[in-house]
Design a protein around this motif. Structure first.
Motif, PDB file in Angstrom:
ATOM      1  N   ALA A  90       0.710  -1.275   0.063  1.00 50.22           N
ATOM      2  CA  ALA A  90      -0.093  -0.161  -0.014  1.00 50.22           C
ATOM      3  C   ALA A  90       1.055   1.405   0.047  1.00 50.22           C
ATOM      4  CB  ALA A  90      -0.976  -0.135   1.228  1.00 50.22           C
ATOM      5  N   HIS A  91       1.920   1.246   0.698  1.00 47.76           N
ATOM      6  CA  HIS A  91       2.889   2.436   0.786  1.00 47.76           C
ATOM      7  C   HIS A  91       3.545   2.694  -0.720  1.00 47.76           C
ATOM      8  CE1 HIS A  91       5.902   4.786   2.851  1.00 47.76           C
ATOM      9  NE2 HIS A  91       6.820   4.585   1.899  1.00 47.76           N
ATOM     10  N   GLU A  92       4.008   1.511  -1.369  1.00 42.69           N
ATOM     11  CA  GLU A  92       4.488   1.906  -2.499  1.00 42.69           C
ATOM     12  C   GLU A  92       3.383   1.944  -3.530  1.00 42.69           C
ATOM     13  OE1 GLU A  92       7.660   2.033  -2.425  1.00 42.69           O
ATOM     14  OE2 GLU A  92       8.052   1.078  -0.692  1.00 42.69           O
ATOM     15  N   LEU A  93       2.292   1.570  -3.330  1.00 39.89           N
ATOM     16  CA  LEU A  93       1.106   2.142  -4.213  1.00 39.89           C
ATOM     17  C   LEU A  93       0.956   3.586  -4.260  1.00 39.89           C
ATOM     18  CD1 LEU A  93      -1.096  -1.138  -4.360  1.00 39.89           C
ATOM     19  CD2 LEU A  93       0.090  -0.245  -6.432  1.00 39.89           C
ATOM     20  N   THR A  94       1.071   4.035  -3.118  1.00 40.37           N
ATOM     21  CA  THR A  94       0.801   5.308  -2.701  1.00 40.37           C
ATOM     22  C   THR A  94       1.784   6.131  -3.545  1.00 40.37           C
ATOM     23  OG1 THR A  94      -0.214   4.881  -0.501  1.00 40.37           O
ATOM     24  CG2 THR A  94       0.360   7.367  -1.052  1.00 40.37           C
ATOM     25  N   HIS A  95       3.125   5.791  -3.627  1.00 41.10           N
ATOM     26  CA  HIS A  95       4.263   6.463  -4.272  1.00 41.10           C
ATOM     27  C   HIS A  95       3.678   6.416  -5.701  1.00 41.10           C
ATOM     28  CE1 HIS A  95       7.258   7.260  -1.229  1.00 41.10           C
ATOM     29  NE2 HIS A  95       7.236   5.989  -0.775  1.00 41.10           N
ATOM     30  N   HIS A  96       3.115   5.407  -6.213  1.00 42.44           N
ATOM     31  CA  HIS A  96       2.632   5.154  -7.668  1.00 42.44           C
ATOM     32  C   HIS A  96       1.612   6.318  -8.158  1.00 42.44           C
ATOM     33  CE1 HIS A  96       1.683   3.633 -11.343  1.00 42.44           C
ATOM     34  NE2 HIS A  96       0.442   3.102 -11.054  1.00 42.44           N
ATOM     35  N   TRP A  97       0.755   6.426  -7.260  1.00 47.46           N
ATOM     36  CA  TRP A  97      -0.259   7.157  -7.362  1.00 47.46           C
ATOM     37  C   TRP A  97       0.035   8.739  -7.265  1.00 47.46           C
ATOM     38  CZ3 TRP A  97      -4.842   6.768  -9.795  1.00 47.46           C
ATOM     39  CH2 TRP A  97      -5.433   5.644 -10.250  1.00 47.46           C
ATOM     40  N   GLU A  98       0.913   8.770  -6.405  1.00 49.89           N
ATOM     41  CA  GLU A  98       1.180  10.375  -6.266  1.00 49.89           C
ATOM     42  C   GLU A  98       2.285  10.957  -7.463  1.00 49.89           C
ATOM     43  OE1 GLU A  98       3.339  11.244  -2.560  1.00 49.89           O
ATOM     44  OE2 GLU A  98       1.337  11.044  -1.453  1.00 49.89           O
ATOM     45  N   SER A  99       2.859   9.798  -8.026  1.00 47.13           N
ATOM     46  CA  SER A  99       3.725  10.027  -9.070  1.00 47.13           C
ATOM     47  C   SER A  99       2.733  10.343 -10.479  1.00 47.13           C
ATOM     48  CB  SER A  99       4.842   8.770  -9.474  1.00 47.13           C
ATOM     49  OG  SER A  99       5.382   8.954 -10.665  1.00 47.13           O
ATOM     50  N   LEU A 100       1.713   9.594 -10.216  1.00 45.83           N
ATOM     51  CA  LEU A 100       0.934   9.779 -11.756  1.00 45.83           C
ATOM     52  C   LEU A 100       0.140  11.025 -11.392  1.00 45.83           C
ATOM     53  CD1 LEU A 100      -1.163   6.400 -11.805  1.00 45.83           C
ATOM     54  CD2 LEU A 100       0.579   7.238 -13.417  1.00 45.83           C
ATOM     55  N   ALA A 101      -0.010  11.689 -10.327  1.00 53.54           N
ATOM     56  CA  ALA A 101      -0.695  12.878 -10.011  1.00 53.54           C
ATOM     57  C   ALA A 101       0.394  14.153  -9.972  1.00 53.54           C
ATOM     58  CB  ALA A 101      -1.586  13.010  -8.591  1.00 53.54           C
ATOM     59  N   GLY A 102       1.673  13.731 -10.007  1.00 53.63           N
ATOM     60  CA  GLY A 102       2.577  14.647 -10.064  1.00 53.63           C
ATOM     61  C   GLY A 102       3.025  15.441  -8.767  1.00 53.63           C
ATOM     62  N   GLU A 103       2.681  14.379  -7.645  1.00 54.33           N
ATOM     63  CA  GLU A 103       2.742  14.800  -6.308  1.00 54.33           C
ATOM     64  C   GLU A 103       3.940  13.966  -5.752  1.00 54.33           C
ATOM     65  OE1 GLU A 103       1.209  17.062  -4.722  1.00 54.33           O
ATOM     66  OE2 GLU A 103      -0.245  17.537  -6.283  1.00 54.33           O
ATOM     67  N   ARG A 104       4.483  14.567  -4.709  1.00 55.92           N
ATOM     68  CA  ARG A 104       5.668  13.980  -4.038  1.00 55.92           C
ATOM     69  C   ARG A 104       5.322  13.820  -2.498  1.00 55.92           C
ATOM     70  NH1 ARG A 104      10.214  16.451  -3.992  1.00 55.92           N
ATOM     71  NH2 ARG A 104      11.567  14.659  -3.562  1.00 55.92           N
ATOM     72  N   ASP A 110       8.730  10.553   3.623  1.00 54.13           N
ATOM     73  CA  ASP A 110       9.678   9.330   3.986  1.00 54.13           C
ATOM     74  C   ASP A 110      11.408   9.989   4.111  1.00 54.13           C
ATOM     75  OD1 ASP A 110       7.897   7.511   3.696  1.00 54.13           O
ATOM     76  OD2 ASP A 110       8.327   6.988   1.634  1.00 54.13           O
ATOM     77  N   GLU A 111      11.678  11.082   3.147  1.00 53.24           N
ATOM     78  CA  GLU A 111      12.787  11.612   3.433  1.00 53.24           C
ATOM     79  C   GLU A 111      12.960  12.450   4.840  1.00 53.24           C
ATOM     80  OE1 GLU A 111      13.140  14.192  -0.085  1.00 53.24           O
ATOM     81  OE2 GLU A 111      13.456  12.677  -1.274  1.00 53.24           O
ATOM     82  N   ILE A 112      11.980  12.916   5.376  1.00 51.51           N
ATOM     83  CA  ILE A 112      11.997  13.804   6.615  1.00 51.51           C
ATOM     84  C   ILE A 112      12.045  12.763   7.802  1.00 51.51           C
ATOM     85  CG2 ILE A 112      10.657  15.172   8.434  1.00 51.51           C
ATOM     86  CD1 ILE A 112       9.436  16.499   5.551  1.00 51.51           C
ATOM     87  N   ASN A 113      11.400  11.678   7.513  1.00 56.22           N
ATOM     88  CA  ASN A 113      11.607  10.537   8.665  1.00 56.22           C
ATOM     89  C   ASN A 113      12.900   9.767   8.666  1.00 56.22           C
ATOM     90  OD1 ASN A 113       8.964  10.918   9.450  1.00 56.22           O
ATOM     91  ND2 ASN A 113       7.950   9.333   8.166  1.00 56.22           N
ATOM     92  N   MET A 114      13.650   9.819   7.479  1.00 51.00           N
ATOM     93  CA  MET A 114      14.844   9.353   7.043  1.00 51.00           C
ATOM     94  C   MET A 114      15.893  10.119   7.767  1.00 51.00           C
ATOM     95  SD  MET A 114      16.897   6.924   6.503  1.00 51.00           S
ATOM     96  CE  MET A 114      15.564   5.729   5.921  1.00 51.00           C
ATOM     97  N   ASP A 115      15.787  11.340   7.693  1.00 49.51           N
ATOM     98  CA  ASP A 115      16.584  12.414   8.162  1.00 49.51           C
ATOM     99  C   ASP A 115      16.706  12.438   9.652  1.00 49.51           C
ATOM    100  OD1 ASP A 115      17.716  12.986   5.656  1.00 49.51           O
ATOM    101  OD2 ASP A 115      16.456  14.965   5.443  1.00 49.51           O
TER     102      ASP A 115
END
Length: 122
Positions: A90-104, A110-115
């Protein structure tokens, strides 16, 4: 320990439970690789990558890592693996759908949490 073949079957069942439209333009589908993948930013080698969404010249696809999932979750029941696999997919599919919508938004989160993790913040 769950085998890669058993995990593949569970992953196929989980994917079948999602609406078909959610896989729109995911031309490379979802794959389960045998390998362990660690986060390169974590010099301590403690962080495993469980799954990734890719968009490149090969198309759009999702990869989950059997070795990483086993390293993180160990010897748990198939039902508990099912829950974790569903969450990762579900997490990776969310990345997919955001990519299709031009969102990040999720990518940024994820980057904030990693930092925060790498700095030792809670």
């Amino acid at each position: 320990m769950i085998t890669i073949d058993e995990m593949n079957i569970i992953l196929d069942e989980i994917a079948a439970d999602f609406p078909e439209d959610i896989f729109k333009e995911l031309n490379g589908g979802v794959s389960l690789l045998d390998e362990v993948k660690r986060n390169e930013k974590d010099t301590g080698g403690r962080l495993y990558i469980l799954g990734e969404y890719h968009r490149n010249q090969m198309g759009r696809y999702i990869v989950l890592y059997y070795g990483s999932l086993c390293a993180v979750y160990g010897n748990i029941s198939k039902e508990r693996y099912r829950k974790h696999l569903k969450d990762v997919l579900a997490h990776e599919l969310t990345h997919h759908w955001e990519s299709l919508a031009g969102e990040r938004d999720l990518e940024i989160k994820d980057e904030i949490n990693m930092d925060k993790y790498l700095r030792g913040d809670k």
